[in-house]
Design a protein around this motif. Structure first.
Motif, short mmCIF file in Angstrom:
data_model
loop_
_atom_site.label_atom_id
_atom_site.label_comp_id
_atom_site.label_asym_id
_atom_site.label_seq_id
_atom_site.Cartn_x
_atom_site.Cartn_y
_atom_site.Cartn_z
N GLU A 196 12.60 38.50 20.22
CA GLU A 196 12.77 39.63 19.17
C GLU A 196 13.99 39.55 18.63
O GLU A 196 14.49 40.78 18.11
N ARG A 231 21.15 47.80 17.90
CA ARG A 231 19.83 48.57 17.30
C ARG A 231 19.18 47.70 16.40
O ARG A 231 19.67 47.01 15.81
N THR A 235 12.51 50.56 13.30
CA THR A 235 11.68 51.17 14.58
C THR A 235 10.43 50.10 14.77
O THR A 235 9.67 49.82 14.06
N VAL A 236 10.40 49.63 16.12
CA VAL A 236 9.43 48.62 16.59
C VAL A 236 8.53 49.43 17.80
O VAL A 236 9.31 50.02 18.55
N GLU A 237 7.32 49.06 17.72
CA GLU A 237 6.51 49.81 18.86
C GLU A 237 6.07 48.33 19.45
O GLU A 237 4.90 47.94 18.78
N MET A 238 6.24 48.12 20.63
CA MET A 238 5.62 46.83 21.12
C MET A 238 4.67 47.36 22.52
O MET A 238 4.97 48.11 23.12
N ARG A 239 3.73 46.36 22.54
CA ARG A 239 2.97 46.52 23.68
C ARG A 239 3.72 45.99 24.82
O ARG A 239 4.66 45.34 24.62
N SER A 240 3.48 46.69 26.17
CA SER A 240 4.10 46.06 27.11
C SER A 240 3.75 44.70 27.45
O SER A 240 2.49 44.27 27.35
N GLN A 249 16.59 42.86 27.73
CA GLN A 249 16.13 43.78 26.77
C GLN A 249 17.10 44.66 26.23
O GLN A 249 18.19 45.14 26.84
N PRO A 252 15.88 51.83 23.55
CA PRO A 252 16.63 52.60 22.43
C PRO A 252 17.87 53.00 22.30
O PRO A 252 18.45 53.14 21.14
N GLY A 268 8.37 47.15 27.48
CA GLY A 268 7.97 46.99 26.21
C GLY A 268 9.23 47.15 25.10
O GLY A 268 9.07 47.17 23.95
N TYR A 269 10.42 46.95 25.75
CA TYR A 269 11.65 47.03 24.87
C TYR A 269 11.70 45.63 24.36
O TYR A 269 11.23 44.30 25.00
#
Length: 331
Positions: A196, A231, A235-240, A249, A252, A268-269
């Motif tokens: 990422e 940062r 904004t990202v939402e990641m699956r674990s 990692q 936030p 999930g970070y």
């Protein structure tokens, strides 16, 4: 057998860890400085993964209840036997009743006491390492406490040792060309860009460019770093997903976390980078408050470092066997 006479919290039995069970949520554990355990075991004639004591809170004292061959590796302090200073990274012989003390080392974080035959605690899932979070492995799944008694196992190698002990040049000295000493107190750690990294855009350069400090909220699970937060640009939402020791990692809050020996099995970070495996022992010896910077590395460089470490370890193994066989031939 040994008996623990004085110990602080978090001193545990560790070996080279418990790989292969992360898919069922079992962390690998194992020594924070596995190179120190491996070399110690070679010196005393054990298999590489025999169990030793990891000391990270000092002073630590034990009494020998039986004759023993041992070595203290890892930290840069001088252990004592009945008050007499001993060389680290060297084998010694103790007699019943003698007291071994490992004091606070001047610079480094962890010492390893390695005994001929290893520590005879039950193997669980192929390892004798303590998982403090899981409460299993090692000595009853917990840190050592005063009064603990642990037997020795059987040594893999019964060749004689020199009367004056068998010593080795420690890796920080022997491998100084590939593990440079800190400059102005700043430790350089090699890392490879992770999945990422692109999410951080210019913030990613801030990650590589600044000096971080290991915060007091650090333990065997992870090192939290203090510095100018970074940062992701969105904004990202990641699956674990699965993580391993060395993964860096960014939660936030923007201050990175390096997964260490008791690394979480999933998280999930976003991952900005990963420390190369051969540099993890240097982090394991870095204290709270240590300043560090990350050097952008490559797979080829990581492989070259790994090969240099393998050559160093194999040279110790070969040389120690030559010395011990020569002693047996002369006996």
């Amino acid at each position: 057998m040994i008996e623990t006479i004085e110990t602080g919290p978090f001193n545990t039995v560790q070996d080279l860890g418990r790989p292969g069970y992360r898919d069922i949520g079992v962390t690998a554990s194992g020594a924070m400085d596995p190179l120190a355990v491996k070399i110690g075991n070679i010196l005393v004639g054990n298999d590489d993964d025999a169990a030793a004591i990891e000391v990270q809170t000092f002073p630590f004292k034990l009494r020998f209840e039986a004759s023993a061959v041992f070595a203290v590796t890892g930290a840069d302090g001088s252990p004592t036997l009945d008050g007499r200073e001993l060389r680290s990274w060297c084998t010694h012989v103790a007699e019943p009743g003698q007291l071994l003390e490992v004091r606070q080392p001047p610079r480094l974080a962890r010492a390893y006491i390695v005994f001929r035959g290893g520590l005879d605690v039950p193997a669980l899932m192929g390892s004798r390492s303590t998982s403090l979070r899981g409460g299993f492995g090692g000595n009853a799944g917990r840190a050592l406490v005063k009064g603990d008694q642990i037997e020795f196992g059987t040594a893999a190698d019964e060749l004689p040792l020199p009367a004056g002990g068998l010593a080795v040049v420690e890796p920080a000295v022997a491998l100084r060309d590939i593990f440079p000493a800190p400059v102005d107190g700043v430790l350089s750690i090699r890392a490879i860009v992770a999945g990422e990294h692109e999410l951080f855009a210019s913030e990613g350069e801030a990650f590589w460019g600044q000096i971080w400090r290991i915060s007091s909220s650090s333990d065997r699970t992870g090192y939290r770093l203090s510095g100018e937060p970074i940062r992701p640009m969105a904004t990202v939402e990641m699956r674990s997903h699965g993580v391993v020791p060395g993964v860096i990692q960014v939660p936030p809050g923007g201050e990175p976390i390096i997964q260490m020996s008791d690394a979480n099995t999933a998280g999930g970070y976003p991952k900005i980078a990963g420390v190369i495996e051969c540099d993890l022992w240097r982090l394991g010896q870095a204290r709270i408050g240590t300043r560090l910077r990350f050097l952008r590395s490559t797979h080829a460089e990581a492989r070259a470092v790994e090969q240099a470490v393998v050559r160093y370890v194999e040279d110790i193994r070969r040389t120690s066997q030559m010395v011990k066989r020569a002693l047996r031939a002369m006996a």
